[in-house]
Structure formats: C-alpha cells, structure tokens
Design an enzyme around this catalytic site. Structure first.
Site, short mmCIF file in Angstrom:
data_model
loop_
_atom_site.label_atom_id
_atom_site.label_comp_id
_atom_site.label_asym_id
_atom_site.label_seq_id
_atom_site.Cartn_x
_atom_site.Cartn_y
_atom_site.Cartn_z
CE LYS A 22 -1.83 1.64 4.02
NZ LYS A 22 -1.49 3.06 4.20
CG ASN A 23 2.42 2.76 3.56
OD1 ASN A 23 1.25 3.04 3.35
ND2 ASN A 23 2.93 2.64 4.78
CB CYS A 117 -5.31 11.29 11.62
SG CYS A 117 -3.76 10.52 11.95
NE ARG A 122 0.22 10.18 10.40
CZ ARG A 122 -0.21 9.08 9.77
NH1 ARG A 122 -1.43 8.70 9.85
NH2 ARG A 122 0.64 8.39 9.04
CG ASP A 305 2.91 1.55 9.59
OD1 ASP A 305 2.45 2.37 10.41
OD2 ASP A 305 3.04 1.80 8.38
NE ARG A 397 -7.08 4.19 5.65
CZ ARG A 397 -6.14 4.67 6.46
NH1 ARG A 397 -6.32 4.73 7.75
NH2 ARG A 397 -4.99 5.10 5.98
C1 UD1 Z 1 4.18 7.00 6.52
C2 UD1 Z 1 3.36 5.76 6.27
C3 UD1 Z 1 2.73 5.26 7.57
C4 UD1 Z 1 3.80 5.09 8.64
C5 UD1 Z 1 4.65 6.35 8.78
C6 UD1 Z 1 5.84 6.18 9.71
C7 UD1 Z 1 2.63 6.08 3.98
C8 UD1 Z 1 1.50 6.35 3.05
N1 UD1 Z 1 2.34 6.07 5.29
O1 UD1 Z 1 3.27 8.00 6.98
O2 UD1 Z 1 2.10 4.03 7.30
O3 UD1 Z 1 3.18 4.84 9.88
O4 UD1 Z 1 5.18 6.74 7.49
O5 UD1 Z 1 6.63 5.13 9.29
O6 UD1 Z 1 3.74 5.84 3.56
N2 UD1 Z 1 5.95 14.92 10.73
C9 UD1 Z 1 6.10 16.27 10.99
N3 UD1 Z 1 6.09 17.15 9.92
C10 UD1 Z 1 5.91 16.74 8.64
C11 UD1 Z 1 5.76 15.36 8.39
C12 UD1 Z 1 5.79 14.46 9.46
O7 UD1 Z 1 6.26 16.68 12.13
O8 UD1 Z 1 5.90 17.58 7.73
C13 UD1 Z 1 6.00 13.95 11.85
C14 UD1 Z 1 4.73 13.13 12.01
O9 UD1 Z 1 3.77 13.82 12.79
C15 UD1 Z 1 5.24 11.89 12.69
C16 UD1 Z 1 6.64 11.71 12.07
O10 UD1 Z 1 6.98 12.98 11.52
O11 UD1 Z 1 5.37 12.10 14.07
C17 UD1 Z 1 6.73 10.68 10.99
O12 UD1 Z 1 5.67 10.87 10.08
P1 UD1 Z 1 5.79 10.52 8.53
O13 UD1 Z 1 7.01 9.71 8.28
O14 UD1 Z 1 5.63 11.77 7.75
O15 UD1 Z 1 4.52 9.61 8.32
P2 UD1 Z 1 3.72 9.53 6.98
O16 UD1 Z 1 4.64 9.78 5.86
O17 UD1 Z 1 2.47 10.30 7.10
#
Ligand code: UD1
Length: 417
Positions: A22-23, A117, A122, A305, A397
């Site tokens: 999925k990711n 969420c 996030r 995850d 999902r």
């Molecule tokens: C992706 C995965 C999700 C997984 C996560 C962490 C996808 C579609 N989803 O989510 O399944 O759980 O990685 O491995 O690939 N953050 C910030 N600022 C930003 C972006 C992120 O502070 O601009 C923080 C988030 O709140 C979180 C951390 O960084 O605490 C990691 O998040 P991130 O790696 O961005 O998760 P996703 O990419 O949303």
C-alpha cells in the site's frame, strides 16, 4: 456495518501470497501526475486507500483504467482540477502526496490540510518547507495549502524530522525542478527506494534513495513506464507475527525478507525459526513466545506500523515486555481493546508495559486505526472462544482480503454484516 468474527485457537498453517505494498503503491499512483504519458502499475493491492487515491486522481482530470486484477493504467495528460478536497484528505492522509507532483508539473495545487488523525497530529510542515525552498509560493487559507510556482528550482533541503511521505513528495517534485536538489535527513524506507526506481525508469535522475542523503538532478520531462509495485512488508510482518502468536507454520510467497530485518530479528527473539530466500519467507513456531522489548523508530529500526501487532504477541508471551512508541504520539489505542480480551497492559507516557498471560479471552472489540485492527485480529486468533471486531473498514484500508488469506491457512474467521 461489517464485522469480523474470529474463533480463536487455530495455529496458522500453510501458504499465503503477499500483496503489493500500500505505502509503495500510493506514491507511485501520484507519480503518474509527473508525466503526459501513460503509466502502468502492476501488483497494485485492492484496498480502500487505493480506491480513494484513484478517485482523487480522476477528479483532477486523470484517467485510470483497471486492466486486470492488480494492473492499473493511468494517464494524467490533462490535469483540469489540481485540488485535493477535505473529504478525501481526511480519510486518507497520503493524499498529500499529490502536492509535490502537481506543483512540479503544472505549477499549482490546492490541497486540504490533513489536520489531526486518530494516531496523532501529523503535520505537513516539512513538505511545505521543502517546496518553498525549491521556489514554490505557499499560503494556507481556509484549511487549504495553496501552492504556486512558475518553475521549481533545485535546492538543498535539510529535513528537521525524518518523514516518509515528506521525502517522497519532495523527491517527486525535484525530478522536474531545474538543477540539483539534495534532500538531507531523508527517510530510508524501502518504499522510497521503490518510488525512486520507478521515477528513474521514467527518466528521472535520482541517486541515494535508501540512504539519508538523496540527490535529484532535475530533467525537463518524464516519460511513461510499466512498473511492478514491491511486496507489502507490513502485511508480511503481520502474518509472520500472527503465525508466531498461534504457534503455526507459514510460507509467505512474494515476500522480501531484506525489508524486514528489525521485525524478523524480534520474531527470532520471540522464539520463531525463520528461513528465507529472495522471494519467500518460511516461519515455524513450536512453543509459547518469549516477550520482546522494542522501540519504534524510522527505518531500518522497528516500524511503528508493526508496533500494535507485537503488542498482541507480547500479551500472550512468557515474561514482561516494554514497547516504546517514538513516531506517533497517540498510537496506543489498541491497548484499551486488548485489555477487553484480558491482556495485562499499562501505559506510561509513550511506553507500554505488557505482562504476558497464558491465554486471552474472546470479547467484542472495536478497530480504531489500520494497524490497531491488525493487532486485534492477531489477539482474536489466539484468544479462547469468539472475538468480534467492529469497525473493520480500518482494516480494509490496508489489508487485501485478510479474512480470505487467514482462512486459507486455517484460521476460523469470517466477515458478517
Ligand atoms: C508513513 C506511512 C505510515 C507510517 C509512517 C511512519 C505512507 C502512506 N504512510 O506515513 O504508514 O506509519 O510513514 O513510518 O507511507 N511529521 C512532521 N512534519 C511533517 C511530516 C511528518 O512533524 O511535515 C512527523 C509526524 O507527525 C510523525 C513523524 O513525523 O510524528 C513521521 O511521520 P511521517 O514519516 O511523515 O509519516 P507519513 O509519511 O504520514
């Protein structure tokens, strides 16, 4: 509303074929926005998040065509409406992945802010900061990110935090920027390598994906591609954990052990016997699992995850385990539900203490997010008597045909409406 009914106590035994990730598929679908040509993706899992992403791309003007099971053809020759509305972003945060490609290809994007969420706040500040460094003008108004750029310019971007979709968004945007972009403190997840492979086959010039410094030399245009999505490492890890918890024996086909080092090493510590080759993993468990401590962190460390699934495993393991969640601030919602099955868990800040008991008791529980649902399935598989899991749309999902796959290896599980 659909529910899963599980009659616990059956060891998982047999073969399961792992679906596409999925990711990895979600960013690859968004990469189709970067080219006028057709993009064909193979091994795409049939999941709710994929359907939502396809609807989003369609309402932007892209055409999508399901060629056969798991193969999708996309054409974003015309992009008439570069908007990701709130209704879509709120159900699937990965919709933010259209931001980078849209700005790079047509110089415009309106994307709803994902907001909070269930598992945490996030934010997307790193996505925005990176695009601004490449010259995009971005304002936030009425809950939308409004981005514009006549042309993106390569830049050196130091990410303040390791973010998976943030790295993917900026890597995609940089493929069409003029000059070189360097992303430092980049995420190193295998899905990022998969995306880079696909983009390079489309004519991009990306090096370093899979390390924390990614370098992208911008090109004028990308062309079409036919690309096979990598296998899902979290689905793989979930079935391996379920087999370990139920003292079973499984052969997982289309599974890549090299993307799961941290998970496999914890399963070995729990007592599983594992062997693998390039495309499959075999696991056998002959006794009650030993409890295992773990701490989630960005790849290659233990994935957030897989945290919930290991919570279920530890609840019936011998000994006491500590699980520390460092990525998302509210990712222990499954604890309350596991406790309904009699699990002995206490949470202190971002650490859970799990005292393993001999057996869980079946009960009615509720899925709260995607991976939390998977932990409840594992708990249901090992619990005495029947467990009913409500709100399984979370599970749909991210897990393709989970009850069919589990039934095929001996689980007593069925979906009821
Ligand atoms: C992706 C995965 C999700 C997984 C996560 C962490 C996808 C579609 N989803 O989510 O399944 O759980 O990685 O491995 O690939 N953050 C910030 N600022 C930003 C972006 C992120 O502070 O601009 C923080 C988030 O709140 C979180 C951390 O960084 O605490 C990691 O998040 P991130 O790696 O961005 O998760 P996703 O990419 O949303």
């Amino acid at each position: 509303m659909q529910k899963l009914l599980i009659q616990g106590g059956c060891p998982l035994k047999g073969e399961i074929t792992i679906s596409g990730a999925k990711n990895a598929a979600l960013p690859l679908l968004c990469a189709s926005l970067l080219t006028m040509d057709t993009v064909e993706l193979r091994n795409v899992p049939e999941l709710m998040d994929i359907t939502t992403m396809l609807s989003l791309l369609q309402q932007m003007g892209a055409t999508t065509n399901l060629r056969n099971h798991a193969t999708i053809e996309l054409s974003a020759r015309y992009i008439s409406n570069p908007t990701a509305p709130y209704e879509m972003v709120k159900t699937m945060r990965a919709a933010i992945l259209v931001l980078g490609p849209l700005v790079a290809r047509i110089g415009e994007a309106h994307i709803s802010l994902p907001g909070g969420c269930a598992i945490g706040l996030r934010p997307v500040d790193q996505h925005i900061k990176g695009l601004q460094a490449m010259g995009a003008e971005i304002v936030i108004e009425h809950g939308y990110i409004r981005a514009q750029a006549s042309k993106l310019t390569g830049a050196r971007i130091l990410m303040d935090i390791v973010t998976v979709t943030g790295t993917e968004n900026l890597m995609m945007a940089a493929t069409l920027a003029s000059g070189q972009t360097i992303i430092e403190n980049a995420a190193r997840e295998p899905e990022i390598i998969d995306l880079a492979h696909c983009l390079n086959q489309m004519g991009a010039k990306i090096t370093g994906a899979g390390t924390d410094i990614i370098s992208i030399e911008g090109v004028k245009a990308l062309h079409g591609v036919s690309y096979e999505v990598m296998p899902d490492r979290i689905e793989t890890g979930t079935f391996l954990t379920a087999a370990t918890a139920t003292a079973g024996e499984v052969y997982l086909r289309n599974a890549r052990a090299e993307t799961l080092d941290a998970v496999l090493s914890k399963l070995l510590e729990a007592g599983a016997i594992i062997d693998f080759d390039h495309n499959q993993i075999h696991l056998v468990m002959k006794k009650r699992p030993q409890s295992v401590n773990l701490r989630t962190a960005p790849y290659p460390a233990f994935p957030t995850d897989m945290q919930a699934q290991f919570m279920a495993l530890n609840s019936i393991a011998e000994g006491t385990a500590l699980i520390t969640e460092t990525i998302f601030e509210n990712r222990f919602m499954h604890v309350q539900e596991l406790k309904r099955l009699n699990a002995d868990i206490t949470v202190e800040g971002n650490t859970a203490v799990i005292r393993g008991i001999q057996q869980l008791d079946g009960a009615n529980v509720m899925a709260t997010d995607l991976r939390a649902s998977a932990s409840l399935v594992i708990a249901g598989l090992v619990a005495r008597d029947e467990t009913t899991i409500d709100r399984i749309y979370h599970l749909d999902r991210g897990y393709e045909s989970i009850e069919r796959k589990l039934s095929s290896v001996g689980a007593q599980i069925k979906r009821v409406t």
